[in-house]
Design a protein around this motif. Structure first.
Motif, PDB file in Angstrom:
ATOM      1  N   HIS A  67     -20.024  -1.894  14.639  1.00  0.00           N
ATOM      2  CA  HIS A  67     -20.222  -3.130  14.489  1.00  0.00           C
ATOM      3  C   HIS A  67     -21.825  -4.022  14.578  1.00  0.00           C
ATOM      4  O   HIS A  67     -22.189  -4.720  14.300  1.00  0.00           O
ATOM      5  CB  HIS A  67     -19.455  -4.592  15.082  1.00  0.00           C
ATOM      6  N   VAL A  68     -22.004  -3.620  15.964  1.00  0.00           N
ATOM      7  CA  VAL A  68     -23.604  -4.341  16.031  1.00  0.00           C
ATOM      8  C   VAL A  68     -24.724  -3.147  16.032  1.00  0.00           C
ATOM      9  O   VAL A  68     -24.751  -2.107  16.511  1.00  0.00           O
ATOM     10  CB  VAL A  68     -23.608  -4.503  17.899  1.00  0.00           C
ATOM     11  N   LEU A  69     -26.142  -3.358  15.504  1.00  0.00           N
ATOM     12  CA  LEU A  69     -26.927  -2.983  15.826  1.00  0.00           C
ATOM     13  C   LEU A  69     -28.725  -4.155  16.672  1.00  0.00           C
ATOM     14  O   LEU A  69     -28.620  -5.249  16.811  1.00  0.00           O
ATOM     15  CB  LEU A  69     -27.400  -3.273  13.856  1.00  0.00           C
ATOM     16  N   LYS A  70     -28.887  -3.003  16.970  1.00  0.00           N
ATOM     17  CA  LYS A  70     -30.081  -3.758  18.264  1.00  0.00           C
ATOM     18  C   LYS A  70     -31.854  -3.645  17.332  1.00  0.00           C
ATOM     19  O   LYS A  70     -31.656  -2.944  17.068  1.00  0.00           O
ATOM     20  CB  LYS A  70     -30.241  -2.850  19.296  1.00  0.00           C
ATOM     21  N   VAL A  71     -32.222  -4.386  17.558  1.00  0.00           N
ATOM     22  CA  VAL A  71     -33.252  -4.320  16.455  1.00  0.00           C
ATOM     23  C   VAL A  71     -34.403  -5.405  17.492  1.00  0.00           C
ATOM     24  O   VAL A  71     -35.517  -6.477  16.903  1.00  0.00           O
ATOM     25  CB  VAL A  71     -33.696  -4.906  14.470  1.00  0.00           C
ATOM     26  N   ASP A  72     -34.520  -4.876  18.691  1.00  0.00           N
ATOM     27  CA  ASP A  72     -35.260  -5.623  19.687  1.00  0.00           C
ATOM     28  C   ASP A  72     -36.644  -5.196  19.749  1.00  0.00           C
ATOM     29  O   ASP A  72     -37.642  -5.615  20.908  1.00  0.00           O
ATOM     30  CB  ASP A  72     -34.549  -6.004  21.143  1.00  0.00           C
ATOM     31  N   SER A  73     -37.124  -4.265  18.885  1.00  0.00           N
ATOM     32  CA  SER A  73     -38.749  -3.975  19.280  1.00  0.00           C
ATOM     33  C   SER A  73     -39.179  -4.788  18.261  1.00  0.00           C
ATOM     34  O   SER A  73     -40.371  -4.823  18.464  1.00  0.00           O
ATOM     35  CB  SER A  73     -38.597  -2.817  18.785  1.00  0.00           C
ATOM     36  N   PHE A  74     -38.484  -4.934  17.271  1.00  0.00           N
ATOM     37  CA  PHE A  74     -38.840  -5.731  15.614  1.00  0.00           C
ATOM     38  C   PHE A  74     -38.793  -6.986  15.761  1.00  0.00           C
ATOM     39  O   PHE A  74     -39.995  -8.115  14.925  1.00  0.00           O
ATOM     40  CB  PHE A  74     -39.832  -5.106  14.778  1.00  0.00           C
ATOM     41  N   LEU A  75     -37.767  -7.635  16.118  1.00  0.00           N
ATOM     42  CA  LEU A  75     -37.149  -8.970  15.848  1.00  0.00           C
ATOM     43  C   LEU A  75     -36.350  -9.822  16.473  1.00  0.00           C
ATOM     44  O   LEU A  75     -36.581 -11.165  16.825  1.00  0.00           O
ATOM     45  CB  LEU A  75     -36.277  -9.143  14.778  1.00  0.00           C
ATOM     46  N   ASN A  76     -35.588  -8.673  17.637  1.00  0.00           N
ATOM     47  CA  ASN A  76     -34.770  -9.599  18.192  1.00  0.00           C
ATOM     48  C   ASN A  76     -35.553 -10.166  19.922  1.00  0.00           C
ATOM     49  O   ASN A  76     -34.557 -10.791  20.936  1.00  0.00           O
ATOM     50  CB  ASN A  76     -33.490  -9.010  19.022  1.00  0.00           C
ATOM     51  N   HIS A  77     -36.278  -9.859  20.186  1.00  0.00           N
ATOM     52  CA  HIS A  77     -37.157  -9.901  21.584  1.00  0.00           C
ATOM     53  C   HIS A  77     -38.357 -10.056  21.525  1.00  0.00           C
ATOM     54  O   HIS A  77     -39.505 -10.293  21.278  1.00  0.00           O
ATOM     55  CB  HIS A  77     -36.262  -8.721  22.522  1.00  0.00           C
ATOM     56  N   GLN A  78     -38.883  -8.087  20.889  1.00  0.00           N
ATOM     57  CA  GLN A  78     -40.698  -8.340  20.660  1.00  0.00           C
ATOM     58  C   GLN A  78     -40.205  -8.551  19.484  1.00  0.00           C
ATOM     59  O   GLN A  78     -40.268  -7.939  18.558  1.00  0.00           O
ATOM     60  CB  GLN A  78     -41.180  -6.492  21.187  1.00  0.00           C
ATOM     61  N   MET A  79     -41.907  -9.061  18.625  1.00  0.00           N
ATOM     62  CA  MET A  79     -41.699  -9.463  17.383  1.00  0.00           C
ATOM     63  C   MET A  79     -42.469  -9.123  16.499  1.00  0.00           C
ATOM     64  O   MET A  79     -44.050  -9.203  17.336  1.00  0.00           O
ATOM     65  CB  MET A  79     -41.384 -10.775  17.261  1.00  0.00           C
ATOM     66  N   ASP A  80     -42.349  -8.436  15.582  1.00  0.00           N
ATOM     67  CA  ASP A  80     -43.969  -8.042  14.923  1.00  0.00           C
ATOM     68  C   ASP A  80     -44.058  -8.623  13.760  1.00  0.00           C
ATOM     69  O   ASP A  80     -43.352  -9.054  12.752  1.00  0.00           O
ATOM     70  CB  ASP A  80     -43.207  -7.018  14.059  1.00  0.00           C
ATOM     71  N   PRO A  81     -45.435  -9.198  14.381  1.00  0.00           N
ATOM     72  CA  PRO A  81     -46.022 -10.553  13.555  1.00  0.00           C
ATOM     73  C   PRO A  81     -46.472  -9.973  12.303  1.00  0.00           C
ATOM     74  O   PRO A  81     -45.856 -11.294  11.132  1.00  0.00           O
ATOM     75  CB  PRO A  81     -46.925 -10.880  14.262  1.00  0.00           C
ATOM     76  N   VAL A  82     -46.183  -8.969  11.965  1.00  0.00           N
ATOM     77  CA  VAL A  82     -47.208  -9.005  10.342  1.00  0.00           C
ATOM     78  C   VAL A  82     -46.001  -8.312   9.267  1.00  0.00           C
ATOM     79  O   VAL A  82     -45.743  -9.013   8.990  1.00  0.00           O
ATOM     80  CB  VAL A  82     -47.866  -6.993  10.349  1.00  0.00           C
ATOM     81  N   LEU A  83     -44.629  -7.891  10.060  1.00  0.00           N
ATOM     82  CA  LEU A  83     -43.168  -8.095   9.711  1.00  0.00           C
ATOM     83  C   LEU A  83     -43.061  -9.040   9.337  1.00  0.00           C
ATOM     84  O   LEU A  83     -42.423  -9.776   7.871  1.00  0.00           O
ATOM     85  CB  LEU A  83     -42.339  -6.816  10.196  1.00  0.00           C
ATOM     86  N   MET A  84     -43.297 -10.129   9.886  1.00  0.00           N
ATOM     87  CA  MET A  84     -42.202 -11.593  10.030  1.00  0.00           C
ATOM     88  C   MET A  84     -43.654 -12.232   9.479  1.00  0.00           C
ATOM     89  O   MET A  84     -42.995 -13.068   8.524  1.00  0.00           O
ATOM     90  CB  MET A  84     -42.712 -12.638  11.193  1.00  0.00           C
TER      91      MET A  84
END
Ligand code: 5GP
Length: 194
Positions: free
Chosen positions: A18-35
């Motif tokens: 039920h749970v996906l962790k995406v803390d390397s680009f969205l939920n903790h560290q953020m990828d500004p180019v992707l954002m």
């Protein structure tokens, strides 16, 4: 959205069915180019709606919501999860059951930032059972403002939120739709990936 799907495949960690962790680009560290690309994609999908405000909940929705607000040229408001020290009469208040924390919390928005003249776009990082979105809709309706749509970065299509919100007649746009997280693997709903 191709770049998002690739990022989920290369960096997403399946914690359970039920749970996906995406803390390397969205939920903790953020990828500004992707954002930035996410903001452009949502702005493209909702540009014709005459949006006056973008609303999200702190904290993980703020990155994509801010980039969307920037692209649309409108302010971003993030609902706060704790009551501020001002009087309750200054706040719209709703209750949200948190999917990840498994507990109910109050979310608030100051009355001075939203009123009946507003057309609001809701943005959030994940859609699971729809509780966060429903809490935001409740506050937008308390303000007698209009909900013009919901933009979700990652929709888990095997949970109920998408159906509940679309059945209410709300336009829900997701940039990646996950069909399942079983066997430790991410499987996408193909048509969301164009
Ligand atoms: P809902 O309110 O739709 O049940 O859940 C959405 C909220 O829970 C999102 O704001 C997000 O913060 C969190 N959430 C739900 N599912 C996931 C998930 O699989 N991974 C992460 N990182 N957050 C999730």
């Amino acid at each position: 959205m191709r770049e998002l799907k690739e990022k989920i495949m290369s960096e997403g960690i399946v914690l359970s069915e039920h749970v996906l962790k995406v803390d390397s680009f969205l939920n903790h560290q953020m990828d500004p180019v992707l954002m930035k690309k996410i903001g452009e994609a949502f702005a493209e999908k909702f540009r014709d709606k005459k949006i006056t405000k973008v609303i999200t909940i702190e904290s993980s929705g703020i990155g994509p919501a801010l980039m969307t607000a920037y692209e649309l040229g409108v302010p971003l408001i993030f609902a706060r999860k704790r009551k501020s020290l001002t009087l309750n009469s200054d706040l719209y208040i709703s209750k949200v059951y948190s999917f990840t924390k498994q507990e109910e919390s109050e979310i608030t928005i100051s009355r001075k930032f939203i009123d009946c003249s507003d057309s609001v776009l809701i943005i959030d990082d994940f859609l699971a059972n729809g509780q966060a979105a429903l809490g935001l809709i409740d506050m937008i309706q308390q303000a007698k403002a209009q909900v013009v749509g919901i933009g979700i970065v990652i929709e888990k299509a095997f949970q109920d939120g998408g159906r509940i919100l679309r059945e209410r007649g709300i336009k829900v746009e997701s940039l990646a739709q996950i069909a399942s997280l079983s066997d430790g693997k991410v499987r996408f709903v193909e048509e969301a990936l164009a």
